[in-house]
Structures are given as structure tokens and as C-alpha cells.
Design a protein around this motif. Structure first.
Motif, PDB file in Angstrom:
ATOM      1  N   LEU A 124       0.845  -1.199   0.000  1.00 52.50           N
ATOM      2  CA  LEU A 124       0.000   0.000   0.000  1.00 52.50           C
ATOM      3  C   LEU A 124       0.877   1.245   0.000  1.00 52.50           C
ATOM      4  CD1 LEU A 124      -2.256  -1.125   2.980  1.00 52.50           C
ATOM      5  CD2 LEU A 124      -2.767  -1.454   0.564  1.00 52.50           C
ATOM      6  N   ASP A 125       0.771   2.053  -1.030  1.00 55.27           N
ATOM      7  CA  ASP A 125       1.462   3.335  -1.028  1.00 55.27           C
ATOM      8  C   ASP A 125       0.984   4.128   0.184  1.00 55.27           C
ATOM      9  OD1 ASP A 125       3.162   5.331  -2.049  1.00 55.27           O
ATOM     10  OD2 ASP A 125       1.505   6.301  -3.099  1.00 55.27           O
ATOM     11  N   SER A 126       1.905   4.583   1.027  1.00 54.96           N
ATOM     12  CA  SER A 126       1.499   5.249   2.275  1.00 54.96           C
ATOM     13  C   SER A 126       2.408   6.435   2.577  1.00 54.96           C
ATOM     14  CB  SER A 126       1.499   4.255   3.443  1.00 54.96           C
ATOM     15  OG  SER A 126       2.737   3.565   3.536  1.00 54.96           O
ATOM     16  N   PRO A 127       2.318   7.494   1.754  1.00 50.21           N
ATOM     17  CA  PRO A 127       3.149   8.682   1.986  1.00 50.21           C
ATOM     18  C   PRO A 127       2.681   9.463   3.211  1.00 50.21           C
ATOM     19  CG  PRO A 127       1.555   9.103   0.263  1.00 50.21           C
ATOM     20  CD  PRO A 127       1.412   7.641   0.618  1.00 50.21           C
ATOM     21  N   GLY A 128       3.443  10.478   3.531  1.00 48.09           N
ATOM     22  CA  GLY A 128       3.166  11.322   4.690  1.00 48.09           C
ATOM     23  C   GLY A 128       4.434  11.498   5.480  1.00 48.09           C
ATOM     24  N   HIS A 129       5.025  10.382   5.879  1.00 48.30           N
ATOM     25  CA  HIS A 129       6.357  10.414   6.484  1.00 48.30           C
ATOM     26  C   HIS A 129       7.415  10.569   5.399  1.00 48.30           C
ATOM     27  CE1 HIS A 129       9.729   9.413   9.099  1.00 48.30           C
ATOM     28  NE2 HIS A 129      10.093   8.488   8.218  1.00 48.30           N
ATOM     29  N   ALA A 130       7.236   9.826   4.304  1.00 47.66           N
ATOM     30  CA  ALA A 130       8.147   9.881   3.161  1.00 47.66           C
ATOM     31  C   ALA A 130       7.383   9.505   1.908  1.00 47.66           C
ATOM     32  CB  ALA A 130       9.334   8.935   3.361  1.00 47.66           C
ATOM     33  N   ALA A 131       7.783  10.077   0.785  1.00 45.66           N
ATOM     34  CA  ALA A 131       7.111   9.779  -0.484  1.00 45.66           C
ATOM     35  C   ALA A 131       7.464   8.386  -0.998  1.00 45.66           C
ATOM     36  CB  ALA A 131       7.475  10.831  -1.530  1.00 45.66           C
ATOM     37  N   HIS A 132       8.557   7.820  -0.479  1.00 48.18           N
ATOM     38  CA  HIS A 132       9.025   6.502  -0.916  1.00 48.18           C
ATOM     39  C   HIS A 132       8.638   5.419   0.094  1.00 48.18           C
ATOM     40  CE1 HIS A 132      12.179   7.309   2.042  1.00 48.18           C
ATOM     41  NE2 HIS A 132      12.392   8.453   1.416  1.00 48.18           N
ATOM     42  N   HIS A 133       7.466   5.565   0.681  1.00 46.79           N
ATOM     43  CA  HIS A 133       7.036   4.676   1.760  1.00 46.79           C
ATOM     44  C   HIS A 133       5.861   3.827   1.302  1.00 46.79           C
ATOM     45  CE1 HIS A 133       5.853   3.266   5.691  1.00 46.79           C
ATOM     46  NE2 HIS A 133       6.721   4.032   6.313  1.00 46.79           N
ATOM     47  N   PHE A 134       5.966   2.519   1.505  1.00 44.30           N
ATOM     48  CA  PHE A 134       4.783   1.685   1.424  1.00 44.30           C
ATOM     49  C   PHE A 134       4.606   0.945   2.735  1.00 44.30           C
ATOM     50  CE2 PHE A 134       7.400  -1.469  -1.411  1.00 44.30           C
ATOM     51  CZ  PHE A 134       7.959  -2.088  -0.322  1.00 44.30           C
ATOM     52  N   SER A 135       3.392   0.486   2.967  1.00 43.08           N
ATOM     53  CA  SER A 135       3.088  -0.375   4.097  1.00 43.08           C
ATOM     54  C   SER A 135       2.632  -1.714   3.533  1.00 43.08           C
ATOM     55  CB  SER A 135       2.018   0.265   4.975  1.00 43.08           C
ATOM     56  OG  SER A 135       2.486   1.509   5.483  1.00 43.08           O
ATOM     57  N   ILE A 136       2.607  -2.721   4.385  1.00 41.55           N
ATOM     58  CA  ILE A 136       2.360  -4.074   3.906  1.00 41.55           C
ATOM     59  C   ILE A 136       1.254  -4.721   4.725  1.00 41.55           C
ATOM     60  CG2 ILE A 136       3.387  -6.331   3.416  1.00 41.55           C
ATOM     61  CD1 ILE A 136       5.846  -3.705   4.248  1.00 41.55           C
ATOM     62  N   TYR A 137       0.217  -5.190   4.044  1.00 42.05           N
ATOM     63  CA  TYR A 137      -0.818  -5.952   4.726  1.00 42.05           C
ATOM     64  C   TYR A 137      -0.471  -7.431   4.661  1.00 42.05           C
ATOM     65  CZ  TYR A 137      -5.135  -8.136   6.130  1.00 42.05           C
ATOM     66  OH  TYR A 137      -6.054  -8.915   6.783  1.00 42.05           O
ATOM     67  N   ASP A 138      -0.509  -8.072   5.826  1.00 42.71           N
ATOM     68  CA  ASP A 138      -0.118  -9.472   5.980  1.00 42.71           C
ATOM     69  C   ASP A 138      -1.338 -10.271   6.427  1.00 42.71           C
ATOM     70  OD1 ASP A 138       1.078 -11.909   6.691  1.00 42.71           O
ATOM     71  OD2 ASP A 138       1.778 -11.129   8.632  1.00 42.71           O
ATOM     72  N   PRO A 139      -1.960 -11.019   5.512  1.00 42.20           N
ATOM     73  CA  PRO A 139      -3.198 -11.720   5.873  1.00 42.20           C
ATOM     74  C   PRO A 139      -3.006 -12.822   6.907  1.00 42.20           C
ATOM     75  CG  PRO A 139      -2.435 -12.449   3.719  1.00 42.20           C
ATOM     76  CD  PRO A 139      -1.565 -11.295   4.110  1.00 42.20           C
ATOM     77  N   ALA A 140      -1.815 -13.383   6.997  1.00 43.66           N
ATOM     78  CA  ALA A 140      -1.589 -14.476   7.948  1.00 43.66           C
ATOM     79  C   ALA A 140      -1.711 -14.001   9.394  1.00 43.66           C
ATOM     80  CB  ALA A 140      -0.224 -15.109   7.709  1.00 43.66           C
ATOM     81  N   SER A 141      -1.320 -12.751   9.648  1.00 41.82           N
ATOM     82  CA  SER A 141      -1.418 -12.199  10.999  1.00 41.82           C
ATOM     83  C   SER A 141      -2.558 -11.197  11.134  1.00 41.82           C
ATOM     84  CB  SER A 141      -0.108 -11.497  11.375  1.00 41.82           C
ATOM     85  OG  SER A 141       0.093 -10.340  10.565  1.00 41.82           O
ATOM     86  N   GLY A 142      -3.174 -10.827   9.997  1.00 40.09           N
ATOM     87  CA  GLY A 142      -4.165  -9.760  10.030  1.00 40.09           C
ATOM     88  C   GLY A 142      -3.544  -8.428  10.373  1.00 40.09           C
ATOM     89  N   GLY A 143      -2.251  -8.282  10.091  1.00 39.83           N
ATOM     90  CA  GLY A 143      -1.515  -7.095  10.527  1.00 39.83           C
ATOM     91  C   GLY A 143      -1.019  -6.220   9.406  1.00 39.83           C
TER      92      GLY A 143
END
Length: 315
Positions: free
Chosen positions: A156-175
């Protein structure tokens, strides 16, 4: 070399303490024990021996690591990627589209970090080893990566802190692995019966509106837990989002007020520290609590980012 045992987070997930900045509990490397062994964030190069030690304690072979994912390319999250690859011959580094070229040629990253940390840079970050281009994998918004029969990560593209930032959804942990976009988790305060979450507004790509949008996007995903870059897991995501967004508003308002008065980063840091200290005082946190040492450094860096944002806004 000081180390701590890896922390079992359940769901085949573990966290290794990299002792970033020489501080325990500062930056975590997450281990996803799937068919394709995967790590999330490396910390800086001085953390790499601790990652390798942690893998050994988990009974894992670095040669089996297939993916090293970096949420963003700031050196406290990705600075050790190139060095770690030397011990992980089968691994590839997964990075945001805006970050790939800086891992292949980290000279600008190094220059930016040297400007902030100055004569401390070598001890905290050296060496910063380039990542070979043929070992980079770029993942954009909505892209996926299958690491196990029942585990496909989503980026997931997730800027705000940095423009080169993504976050990751992990279905195995729901995290969600949120890097720095959802703030810092000050676990040091657990001995006082609670944890504080503050935004990370460091230079030079801090954008409060983008950060709000990213956090609202996290909120809509209804993840069950957050894995923070700094530091550890939180199982009450909604409370985290509420707290971080509230402090984000205060950070920006404070910066705007000080900036209008002609003040700079030092004055903003001082004003923010007064507000945080008052909040912690209300929660009966002792004035000499060790968390203040970490807060002072973080708030100064955040103040630098607020000034940078306001200067750009003013044009």
C-alpha cells in the motif's frame, strides 16, 4: 555486542531488536516464517550482526531468506539492506518505486543523514552498501507478493512520512507493517501502565495531509494489529490511529505558531516537549523517566521536518 532474544509475536511472526542508534527497543526487524522466508526492515548496517544472530536463535539460516522488504529507504529502516544481502545470497530487496534508485546508489541518502547526525554518522550507520540492481524488486500500490501457500502480502502506497514509503498488509497475521507512517510506539512507557504513540514528521518529505490520508486508509482496512518500525506490535489499531492523528494536528499547529513568530526547529522542539511532558505528567510518568532521552531526539528531528514542510508551503 549486546543482543536480546527475538520476540515471538504469534502467527509465525517474530521481531529481532537491531539496537538502532545503540539503543535497545528502537528499531525492529520482522521475521515472517513462511515458505519464502521474509524479513521486513533491516535497520542500519550496525544492526545486521544482530539480525543474523536473531535468525540463528530462531533456528533459521540466512541462506534461506528470500525477500528483504524495506518499508522506506531511510537509513534506520533500510541502511543495512546491502550489507545483509552479503549473508543472504538468495535474497532480493523489495522496495517502493521511488526508493529503488537510492538503494542502488545511496549517496544522497548518506549525504542527508550526515547533515543531521554529523560526526555520529559513521558509528550509527556506516557502512551503507549499495544494493545490486538485479537484486531489487519494485512493488507499487496494490501489488502483491506470495510468500507462502496461504500468505500473499499486499503493498500500500502510504506517503506522509516519506514519499518513498509503502506499508504491507499481511493476511496471515491480520496485521499491517506501517514503518513510520502510523508513528512511533514508545513501549518504554509500559512500566507506567500505558504506551504513547506520536507521529514521525522528519524531513524532507513530511506531508501532514498525505499522512492523514494514509492513516485513514489504514483505518478502513480494519487490520487486527500494527507492526511498528519503532517498535513492536500493537493490537488496538483504532486507538493508535486516533492518538497519532490527534498529536499530528498538535504538531502542525505548534509548528505554524512558532514559525509565525520567527522561531525555528529548537523552539518547535521545546514547545512540543512541553506538551508531551505535560501529557505524561498527567499520566504520573516520573520526570526522570528514560523515555525523555528518546523523545528529545525524536522531537528535534520531527521539528526539522515541520520547518521544512512550512518553508516549502510558504514557497
Amino acid at each position: 555486542m549486546e543482543t536480546r532474544p527475538p520476540v515471538d509475536l504469534g502467527h509465525r511472526r517474530a521481531m529481532i531488536d537491531g539496537f538502532d542508534l545503540g539503543v535497545p527497543g528502537r528499531t525492529g526487524t520482522y521475521v515472517l516464517r513462511e515458505e519464502a522466508l521474509t524479513l521486513v526492515d533491516t535497520g542500519p548496517s550496525p544492526s545486521v550482526p544482530r539480525i543474523l544472530k536473531g535468525l540463528e536463535e530462531l533456528g533459521l539460516d540466512p541462506a534461506d531468506v528470500r525477500y528483504v522488504i524495506v518499508t522506506h529507504i531511510h537509513l534506520d529502516h533500510a541502511g543495512g539492506a546491502g550489507l545483509l544481502l552479503e549473508s543472504c545470497p538468495r535474497a532480493q530487496v523489495v522496495v517502493h518505486p521511488r526508493g529503488a534508485r537510492h538503494l542502488a546508489d545511496p549517496s544522497r541518502l548518506v549525504a542527508g543523514a550526515r547533515a543531521i547526525y554529523q560526526d555520529q554518522f559513521d558509528a550509527l550507520f556506516d557502512p551503507v552498501v549499495p544494493v545490486p540492481k538485479d537484486r531489487l524488486i519494485v512493488k507499487g500500490d496494490g501489488d502483491t507478493l506470495k510468500i507462502g501457500p496461504e500468505c500473499t502480502l499486499t503493498f500500500l502506497d502510504s506517503p506522509g512520512h516519506a514519499a518513498h514509503h509503502f506499508s504491507i498488509y499481511d493476511p496471515a497475521s491480520g496485521g499491517l507493517f506501517t514503518g513510520d507512517t502510523a508513528g512511533i510506539r514508545y513501549h518504554e512507557l509500559e512500566d507506567c501502565g500505558f504506551v504513547l504513540h506520536l507521529p514521525v514528521t522528519s524531513p524532507n518529505q513530511f506531508d501532514p495531509e498525505a499522512m492523514r490520508r494514509s492513516i485513514e486508509r489504514f483505518r478502513k482496512m480494519k487490520a487486527e494489529r500494527i507492526f511498528f518500525g519503532h517498535f513492536g506490535m500493537e493490537e488496538q489499531p483504532e486507538a493508535v490511529y486516533e492518538e497519532v492523528l490527534g498529536w499530528l494536528d498538535r504538531f502542525v499547529r505548534t509548528g505554524e505558531s512558532v514559525f509565525a513568530e520567527g522561531g525555528g526547529p529548537s523552539e518547535i522542539e521545546e514547545r512540543l516537549m512541553e506538551q508531551v511532558r505535560e501529557h505524561l505528567r498527567e499520566r504520573k510518568v516520573p520526570e526522570d523517566h528514560p523515555v525523555y532521552r528518546q523523545l528529545k531526539m525524536d522531537l528535534f528531528v520531527s521539528a526539522l521536518g515541520i520547518v521544512d514542510y512550512l518553508e516549502k508551503k510558504r514557497g
